[in-house]
Write an enzyme that holds these catalytic residues in place. Structure first.
Site, PDB file in Angstrom:
ATOM      1  N   ALA A  12       0.803  -1.225   0.000  1.00  0.00           N
ATOM      2  CA  ALA A  12       0.000   0.000   0.000  1.00  0.00           C
ATOM      3  C   ALA A  12       0.835   1.273   0.000  1.00  0.00           C
ATOM      4  O   ALA A  12       0.309   2.355  -0.294  1.00  0.00           O
ATOM      5  CB  ALA A  12      -0.954  -0.025   1.191  1.00  0.00           C
ATOM      6  N   ALA A  13       2.121   1.172   0.320  1.00  0.00           N
ATOM      7  CA  ALA A  13       2.974   2.370   0.273  1.00  0.00           C
ATOM      8  C   ALA A  13       3.779   2.432  -1.022  1.00  0.00           C
ATOM      9  O   ALA A  13       4.642   3.292  -1.185  1.00  0.00           O
ATOM     10  CB  ALA A  13       3.908   2.398   1.481  1.00  0.00           C
ATOM     11  N   GLN A  15       4.334   2.337  -5.461  1.00  0.00           N
ATOM     12  CA  GLN A  15       3.987   3.249  -6.571  1.00  0.00           C
ATOM     13  C   GLN A  15       2.558   3.054  -7.079  1.00  0.00           C
ATOM     14  O   GLN A  15       1.825   4.031  -7.262  1.00  0.00           O
ATOM     15  CB  GLN A  15       4.927   2.973  -7.761  1.00  0.00           C
ATOM     16  CG  GLN A  15       6.380   3.252  -7.513  1.00  0.00           C
ATOM     17  CD  GLN A  15       6.657   4.740  -7.486  1.00  0.00           C
ATOM     18  OE1 GLN A  15       5.924   5.534  -8.053  1.00  0.00           O
ATOM     19  NE2 GLN A  15       7.708   5.116  -6.807  1.00  0.00           N
ATOM     20  N   ILE A  16       2.199   1.813  -7.357  1.00  0.00           N
ATOM     21  CA  ILE A  16       0.852   1.566  -7.912  1.00  0.00           C
ATOM     22  C   ILE A  16      -0.207   2.003  -6.909  1.00  0.00           C
ATOM     23  O   ILE A  16      -1.167   2.687  -7.253  1.00  0.00           O
ATOM     24  CB  ILE A  16       0.677   0.073  -8.287  1.00  0.00           C
ATOM     25  CG1 ILE A  16       1.596  -0.282  -9.462  1.00  0.00           C
ATOM     26  CG2 ILE A  16      -0.773  -0.253  -8.621  1.00  0.00           C
ATOM     27  CD1 ILE A  16       1.575  -1.749  -9.871  1.00  0.00           C
ATOM     28  N   ARG A  92      12.570  -8.166  -8.635  1.00  0.00           N
ATOM     29  CA  ARG A  92      13.786  -8.928  -8.937  1.00  0.00           C
ATOM     30  C   ARG A  92      15.007  -8.129  -8.507  1.00  0.00           C
ATOM     31  O   ARG A  92      15.186  -6.997  -8.944  1.00  0.00           O
ATOM     32  CB  ARG A  92      13.853  -9.219 -10.439  1.00  0.00           C
ATOM     33  CG  ARG A  92      14.934 -10.233 -10.797  1.00  0.00           C
ATOM     34  CD  ARG A  92      15.077 -10.339 -12.290  1.00  0.00           C
ATOM     35  NE  ARG A  92      13.944 -11.032 -12.880  1.00  0.00           N
ATOM     36  CZ  ARG A  92      14.035 -12.197 -13.528  1.00  0.00           C
ATOM     37  NH1 ARG A  92      15.180 -12.798 -13.672  1.00  0.00           N
ATOM     38  NH2 ARG A  92      12.978 -12.764 -14.045  1.00  0.00           N
ATOM     39  N   ARG A  98      15.190 -16.211 -12.147  1.00  0.00           N
ATOM     40  CA  ARG A  98      13.727 -16.266 -12.215  1.00  0.00           C
ATOM     41  C   ARG A  98      13.144 -17.189 -11.136  1.00  0.00           C
ATOM     42  O   ARG A  98      12.135 -16.897 -10.506  1.00  0.00           O
ATOM     43  CB  ARG A  98      13.313 -16.751 -13.605  1.00  0.00           C
ATOM     44  CG  ARG A  98      11.921 -16.348 -14.003  1.00  0.00           C
ATOM     45  CD  ARG A  98      11.718 -16.601 -15.475  1.00  0.00           C
ATOM     46  NE  ARG A  98      11.346 -17.976 -15.708  1.00  0.00           N
ATOM     47  CZ  ARG A  98      10.159 -18.370 -16.172  1.00  0.00           C
ATOM     48  NH1 ARG A  98       9.266 -17.471 -16.478  1.00  0.00           N
ATOM     49  NH2 ARG A  98       9.882 -19.634 -16.354  1.00  0.00           N
ATOM     50  N   ASN A 105       8.424 -14.796  -4.025  1.00  0.00           N
ATOM     51  CA  ASN A 105       7.020 -14.400  -4.085  1.00  0.00           C
ATOM     52  C   ASN A 105       6.099 -15.495  -3.584  1.00  0.00           C
ATOM     53  O   ASN A 105       5.070 -15.213  -2.984  1.00  0.00           O
ATOM     54  CB  ASN A 105       6.655 -13.942  -5.501  1.00  0.00           C
ATOM     55  CG  ASN A 105       7.100 -12.510  -5.700  1.00  0.00           C
ATOM     56  OD1 ASN A 105       6.605 -11.615  -5.032  1.00  0.00           O
ATOM     57  ND2 ASN A 105       8.065 -12.301  -6.581  1.00  0.00           N
ATOM     58  N   GLY A 130       0.721  -8.000  -8.312  1.00  0.00           N
ATOM     59  CA  GLY A 130       2.162  -8.182  -8.105  1.00  0.00           C
ATOM     60  C   GLY A 130       2.695  -9.338  -8.934  1.00  0.00           C
ATOM     61  O   GLY A 130       2.103 -10.417  -8.974  1.00  0.00           O
ATOM     62  N   ASP A 159      -2.609  -5.110 -20.164  1.00  0.00           N
ATOM     63  CA  ASP A 159      -2.242  -5.565 -21.502  1.00  0.00           C
ATOM     64  C   ASP A 159      -3.422  -5.380 -22.460  1.00  0.00           C
ATOM     65  O   ASP A 159      -3.256  -4.941 -23.599  1.00  0.00           O
ATOM     66  CB  ASP A 159      -1.833  -7.043 -21.442  1.00  0.00           C
ATOM     67  CG  ASP A 159      -0.841  -7.285 -20.317  1.00  0.00           C
ATOM     68  OD1 ASP A 159       0.247  -6.715 -20.370  1.00  0.00           O
ATOM     69  OD2 ASP A 159      -1.179  -8.005 -19.358  1.00  0.00           O
ATOM     70  N   HIS A 187       0.547 -12.943 -17.845  1.00  0.00           N
ATOM     71  CA  HIS A 187       0.957 -11.528 -17.878  1.00  0.00           C
ATOM     72  C   HIS A 187       2.486 -11.500 -17.905  1.00  0.00           C
ATOM     73  O   HIS A 187       3.149 -11.370 -16.888  1.00  0.00           O
ATOM     74  CB  HIS A 187       0.430 -10.762 -16.668  1.00  0.00           C
ATOM     75  CG  HIS A 187       1.069  -9.405 -16.549  1.00  0.00           C
ATOM     76  ND1 HIS A 187       0.796  -8.390 -17.421  1.00  0.00           N
ATOM     77  CD2 HIS A 187       1.998  -8.920 -15.708  1.00  0.00           C
ATOM     78  CE1 HIS A 187       1.532  -7.332 -17.125  1.00  0.00           C
ATOM     79  NE2 HIS A 187       2.273  -7.635 -16.077  1.00  0.00           N
TER      80      HIS A 187
HETATM   81  P1  NAI Z   1       6.728  -0.799  -5.564  1.00  0.00           P
HETATM   82  O1  NAI Z   1       8.036  -1.450  -5.326  1.00  0.00           O
HETATM   83  O2  NAI Z   1       6.648   0.682  -5.721  1.00  0.00           O
HETATM   84  O3  NAI Z   1       5.708  -1.179  -4.383  1.00  0.00           O
HETATM   85  C1  NAI Z   1       5.586  -2.474  -3.873  1.00  0.00           C
HETATM   86  C2  NAI Z   1       5.279  -2.348  -2.400  1.00  0.00           C
HETATM   87  O4  NAI Z   1       5.001  -3.651  -1.901  1.00  0.00           O
HETATM   88  C3  NAI Z   1       6.434  -1.783  -1.569  1.00  0.00           C
HETATM   89  O5  NAI Z   1       5.978  -0.663  -0.829  1.00  0.00           O
HETATM   90  C4  NAI Z   1       6.817  -2.957  -0.652  1.00  0.00           C
HETATM   91  O6  NAI Z   1       7.224  -2.532   0.631  1.00  0.00           O
HETATM   92  C5  NAI Z   1       5.490  -3.729  -0.600  1.00  0.00           C
HETATM   93  N1  NAI Z   1       5.630  -5.134  -0.216  1.00  0.00           N
HETATM   94  C6  NAI Z   1       6.639  -6.009  -0.506  1.00  0.00           C
HETATM   95  N2  NAI Z   1       6.417  -7.186   0.074  1.00  0.00           N
HETATM   96  C7  NAI Z   1       5.243  -7.077   0.727  1.00  0.00           C
HETATM   97  C8  NAI Z   1       4.493  -7.976   1.542  1.00  0.00           C
HETATM   98  N3  NAI Z   1       4.923  -9.223   1.803  1.00  0.00           N
HETATM   99  N4  NAI Z   1       3.318  -7.520   2.073  1.00  0.00           N
HETATM  100  C9  NAI Z   1       2.896  -6.281   1.841  1.00  0.00           C
HETATM  101  N5  NAI Z   1       3.577  -5.373   1.108  1.00  0.00           N
HETATM  102  C10 NAI Z   1       4.733  -5.787   0.553  1.00  0.00           C
HETATM  103  O7  NAI Z   1       6.094  -1.536  -6.835  1.00  0.00           O
HETATM  104  P2  NAI Z   1       4.853  -1.111  -7.749  1.00  0.00           P
HETATM  105  O8  NAI Z   1       5.340  -0.290  -8.889  1.00  0.00           O
HETATM  106  O9  NAI Z   1       3.768  -0.591  -6.903  1.00  0.00           O
HETATM  107  O10 NAI Z   1       4.475  -2.543  -8.368  1.00  0.00           O
HETATM  108  C11 NAI Z   1       3.973  -3.566  -7.546  1.00  0.00           C
HETATM  109  C12 NAI Z   1       3.923  -4.877  -8.298  1.00  0.00           C
HETATM  110  O11 NAI Z   1       3.024  -4.797  -9.400  1.00  0.00           O
HETATM  111  C13 NAI Z   1       5.256  -5.340  -8.890  1.00  0.00           C
HETATM  112  O12 NAI Z   1       5.382  -6.724  -8.658  1.00  0.00           O
HETATM  113  C14 NAI Z   1       5.092  -5.078 -10.365  1.00  0.00           C
HETATM  114  O13 NAI Z   1       5.892  -5.926 -11.133  1.00  0.00           O
HETATM  115  C15 NAI Z   1       3.624  -5.393 -10.536  1.00  0.00           C
HETATM  116  N6  NAI Z   1       2.990  -4.865 -11.755  1.00  0.00           N
HETATM  117  C16 NAI Z   1       2.033  -5.655 -12.353  1.00  0.00           C
HETATM  118  C17 NAI Z   1       1.377  -5.235 -13.487  1.00  0.00           C
HETATM  119  C18 NAI Z   1       0.346  -6.095 -14.144  1.00  0.00           C
HETATM  120  O14 NAI Z   1      -0.125  -5.705 -15.221  1.00  0.00           O
HETATM  121  N7  NAI Z   1      -0.059  -7.244 -13.605  1.00  0.00           N
HETATM  122  C19 NAI Z   1       1.688  -3.929 -14.087  1.00  0.00           C
HETATM  123  C20 NAI Z   1       2.671  -3.143 -13.368  1.00  0.00           C
HETATM  124  C21 NAI Z   1       3.283  -3.625 -12.233  1.00  0.00           C
END
Ligand code: NAI
Length: 327
Positions: A12-13, A15-16, A92, A98, A105, A130, A159, A187
């Site tokens: 929740a903290a 980017q998305i 990663r 991989r 995860n 994620g 997509d 995906h």
């Molecule tokens: P980010 O790195 O900005 O945020 C991820 C957050 O998850 C961080 O704040 C981190 O502390 C938190 N986190 C990590 N492990 C955790 C856990 N066990 N419990 C709760 N929080 C946890 O990444 P962003 O940009 O927000 O992307 C998040 C995910 O979405 C990435 O895996 C990215 O690859 C994926 N993604 C998927 C897309 C899709 O189309 N399915 C498109 C774009 C991104």
């Protein structure tokens, strides 16, 4: 006003979520008459940053925001929750293979699947964002044996949206003219954006474009769009990913438009010969809070090859984490 529903967002903290949470609280996901309680999960070191996000949510004075929970405990975050958007994942790291990424995860999503099983509403709708999203969804689902596997989905809507825009731009039309877009499979870069059933202003998309553009431009552009955004922006697609998550949940909860479908990573029932139990992106119609796979589409040889390739990748991902999947 309706009774508030509980919406869990993990990562929740990140980017998305910085885009996603505000749009959920504004009513863009579940409707402008549906109050929400946001249950936000982060890892312990990010709790301070999460506090800042919660302060900003407070400062928006959203009329539909009926409460907030900030926690690093999955059992608290998923308590009685109706909707879960699993965004947080392990990125990663340098030198990470991989398989290491899949295993890191798997650890996260098995814990969250168990917490959902033990604490969430029995009608929960789960969307995994994620990455690797489809396999993370599979892991969460397999760790929640008391919840119907159909309630676990993975996001391929970004997509789907990307593909719609590429086609609208190519044909000189708007996004509103493009219907029946379809992403099959994972995906990842093996996903298959299929235009054989897509319509532009009621006409067959394949009649408006040539095969060379389809194979050499359209498919790779959609498959590689995430990497292109990282290259241009210096950061991954966050706002468009949040937007796709909103669209996915909104359509699942409130229904897809008449005469159209959406792409969703869902539990395969064997449709189109895809192995049962994989979380695979299919064309889905949503109604009454449920989804079903659109049946009867013709699959030509070209499509079958691509559908099988992305299925194979999902089988390999599953096999890489097999030891961590409950029987
Ligand atoms: P980010 O790195 O900005 O945020 C991820 C957050 O998850 C961080 O704040 C981190 O502390 C938190 N986190 C990590 N492990 C955790 C856990 N066990 N419990 C709760 N929080 C946890 O990444 P962003 O940009 O927000 O992307 C998040 C995910 O979405 C990435 O895996 C990215 O690859 C994926 N993604 C998927 C897309 C899709 O189309 N399915 C498109 C774009 C991104």
């Amino acid at each position: 006003m309706k009774t508030p529903v509980r919406v869990t967002v993990t990562g929740a903290a990140g980017q998305i979520s910085y885009s996603l949470l505000f749009r959920i609280a504004a009513g863009e996901m579940l409707g402008k008459d549906q109050p929400v309680i946001l249950q936000m999960l982060e890892i312990t070191p990010a709790l301070e940053a999460l506090k800042g996000v919660a302060m900003e949510l407070d400062d928006c004075a959203f009329p539909l925001l009926a409460g907030m929970v900030c926690t690093d405990d999955p059992n608290v975050a998923f308590k009685d929750t109706d909707y879960a958007l699993l965004v947080g994942a392990r990125p990663r790291g340098p030198g990470m293979e991989r398989k290491d990424l899949l295993e890191a995860n798997a650890a996260i999503f098995s814990v969250q699947g168990k917490a959902i099983n033990d604490h969430a509403s029995r009608d929960i709708k789960v969307l995994v964002v994620g990455n690797p999203a489809n396999t993370n969804a599979l892991i969460a689902q397999r760790n929640a044996p008391d919840i119907d596997p159909r309630q676990f989905t993975a996001m391929t809507r970004l997509d789907h949206n990307r593909a719609q825009t590429q086609l609208a731009q190519k044909t000189g039309k708007t996004i509103n003219d493009v219907t029946k877009m379809l992403i099959w499979g994972n995906h990842s870069s093996t996903q298959y954006p299929d235009l054989h059933n897509t319509l532009v202003d009621g006409k067959s998309a394949m009649d408006l474009i040539d095969q060379a553009w389809y194979e050499n431009d359209f498919i790779p552009v959609v498959q590689q769009r995430g990497a292109a955004i990282i290259k241009a922006r210096g950061a991954s697609s966050a706002a468009s990913a949040a937007n796709a998550a909103i669209f996915h949940m909104r359509d699942w909860a409130l229904g897809t438009p008449e005469g159209d479908w959406v792409s969703m990573g869902v539990y395969s029932d064997g449709s189109y010969g895809i192995e049962k139990g994989l979380i695979y992106s299919f064309p889905c119609v949503c109604k009454g809070g449920d989804w079903e796979i659109v049946q009867g589409l013709e699959i030509n040889e070209f499509s079958r090859g691509k559908m099988t390739a992305t299925e194979k990748e999902l089988q390999e991902e599953r096999d890489a984490v097999k030891a961590l999947l409950p029987a």
